[in-house]
Design an enzyme around this catalytic site. Structure first.
Site, PDB file in Angstrom:
ATOM      1  N   HIS A 319      40.675  37.363  35.414  1.00  0.00           N
ATOM      2  CA  HIS A 319      41.210  35.996  35.340  1.00  0.00           C
ATOM      3  C   HIS A 319      42.278  35.740  36.389  1.00  0.00           C
ATOM      4  O   HIS A 319      42.822  36.662  37.005  1.00  0.00           O
ATOM      5  CB  HIS A 319      41.751  35.704  33.936  1.00  0.00           C
ATOM      6  CG  HIS A 319      42.963  36.495  33.554  1.00  0.00           C
ATOM      7  ND1 HIS A 319      44.243  36.187  33.986  1.00  0.00           N
ATOM      8  CD2 HIS A 319      43.098  37.589  32.752  1.00  0.00           C
ATOM      9  CE1 HIS A 319      45.101  37.044  33.478  1.00  0.00           C
ATOM     10  NE2 HIS A 319      44.438  37.912  32.720  1.00  0.00           N
ATOM     11  N   CYS A 337      43.997  43.281  31.296  1.00  0.00           N
ATOM     12  CA  CYS A 337      43.017  42.486  32.036  1.00  0.00           C
ATOM     13  C   CYS A 337      43.066  42.821  33.524  1.00  0.00           C
ATOM     14  O   CYS A 337      43.967  43.505  34.009  1.00  0.00           O
ATOM     15  CB  CYS A 337      43.292  40.997  31.845  1.00  0.00           C
ATOM     16  SG  CYS A 337      42.877  40.388  30.198  1.00  0.00           S
TER      17      CYS A 337
END
Length: 390
Positions: A319, A337
């Protein structure tokens, strides 16, 4: 000496009789035995199920076979008069139903034909289908007409636990063009996946049929309805994310498309190593650490995020992370992440599709749990072939 003429006369008389007997006569009559007249047989009709059968499996075809003649018509209907379709053979030798019956229903079958003897014969059968103790439904992915990546397994989610797993596997067929060998792996009694030995070849066409209706899966459990799906494998998009070099390399059909700086999980929350598969894309979302047990007062967060491409059920995404651009390419600072710049994250988001592969190496974390999302590729093929919790 005086008896020899008598013997000669007697022999001559006997010869004359024999010659006369063998000579044709104008008044003689030729006697012949007539051939027996072939008897023409009556028609015999064989109906399946037999009359008064109490527990017929509804997926099995209903049939009529004719011998010593031809079948001219057959009709099958439920107790309410609803007809069941069937096909009469062109030569009149048989009739076969072409659609399944229903569970726990009564049916009437009638067939008529003509025998070799010219006489019409009619036969009937009345029967009842089984009543299951329970039924199981199945949902499969990928969906019909979906285009997915080379790492997407075929998943089967069952709404009831299956006891006879071998029976379920026999009811499922997976065919592809080109043909690809593969196998089943049971994660538990309700979840089974099928995948090839290696990634799917790009642009493969796949047909899946779970023909479970009417099948007995043990313990009184029967299949509720057949399911079919046809999907296509798209371009081979494979991403390699290296926690040591802090770089992400994306290849399309074997050619490097881009290498970009990233930042993975920091030492206290390292990203799991292993092979991930893209499952979902969200242009905008709120990431809330409390969803996986990290309280706000313990360093948690509630953060708006753009261009989020999910690669695990546990919450790992590729992301946009504008706050860590200065760290990307140099150090790992995320909560797990894969952080990228807004421009890189947007590019990846637009490229990625469900089933694309992301491999993570040198992250400092453990190996991804195979049950975290579509982590199937973290199970070696020789282990996969054992069938899991079969």
């Amino acid at each position: 000496m005086g008896r020899r003429p008598v013997v000669a006369i007697a022999l001559g008389a006997l010869l004359a009789v024999l010659v006369a007997a063998s000579a044709p006569s104008g008044n003689s009559t030729l006697v012949t035995t007539p051939s027996p007249v072939a008897q023409k047989s009556p028609l015999h009709l064989s109906l399946t199920p037999v009359d008064q059968a109490p527990a017929v499996w509804p997926a099995e075809p209903v049939t009529v076979y004719a011998t010593n003649g031809k079948l001219t018509q057959a009709a099958l209907a439920g107790a309410d008069g609803t007809p069941v379709a069937g096909t009469l053979a062109a030569d009149g030798s048989s009739w076969t139903s072409t659609e399944p019956l229903a569970y726990s229903r009564s049916y009437s079958l009638s067939a008529t034909g003509t025998g070799e003897d010219g006489r019409a014969v009619t036969a009937t059968s009345n029967f009842h289908t089984i009543t299951p103790d329970n039924k199981v439904a199945v949902v499969t992915t990928p969906g019909d007409d979906q285009v997915v990546g080379v790492g997407h397994p075929i998943t089967f989610a069952l709404d009831e636990p299956v006891r006879d797993k071998a029976a379920f596997e026999r009811a499922v067929s997976v065919t592809s063009e080109p043909s690809v060998p593969g196998g089943f792996y049971w994660f538990d009694d309700r979840h089974v996946h099928w995948r090839p030995a290696g990634y799917w070849p790009a642009h493969t066409s796949v047909h899946v049929r779970a023909k479970i209706f009417g099948k007995d899966f043990g313990g009184g459990l029967f299949g509720q309805a057949d399911v079919t799906t046809n999907f296509t494998i798209g371009d081979a998009v494979i991403t390699e994310a290296d926690g040591g070099s802090h770089q992400m390399t994306v290849s399309i059909n074997g050619q490097v498309a881009r290498t970009a700086p990233i930042s993975m999980g920091k030492p206290g929350s390292p990203t799991d190593n292993g092979t991930y598969v893209v499952t979902e894309k969200l242009a905008h979302m709120i990431m809330d650490s409390r969803t996986y047990g990290l309280a706000l007062d313990a360093g948690g967060y509630v953060t708006p995020v753009d261009w989020a491409t999910r690669i695990s059920a546990g919450g790992i995404f590729v992301h946009s992370a504008p706050w860590s651009v200065g760290d990307q390419g140099y150090r790992n600072v995320s909560h797990g992440c894969i952080n990228a710049s807004p421009e890189v994250a947007n590019w990846f988001y637009n490229l990625a599709k469900p089933g694309d592969v992301v491999t993570v190496t040198n992250s400092g974390g453990p190996t991804l749990n195979p049950q975290d999302g579509l982590g199937d590729w973290n199970i070696p093929w020789d282990q996969w072939q054992t069938g899991g919790n079969r």
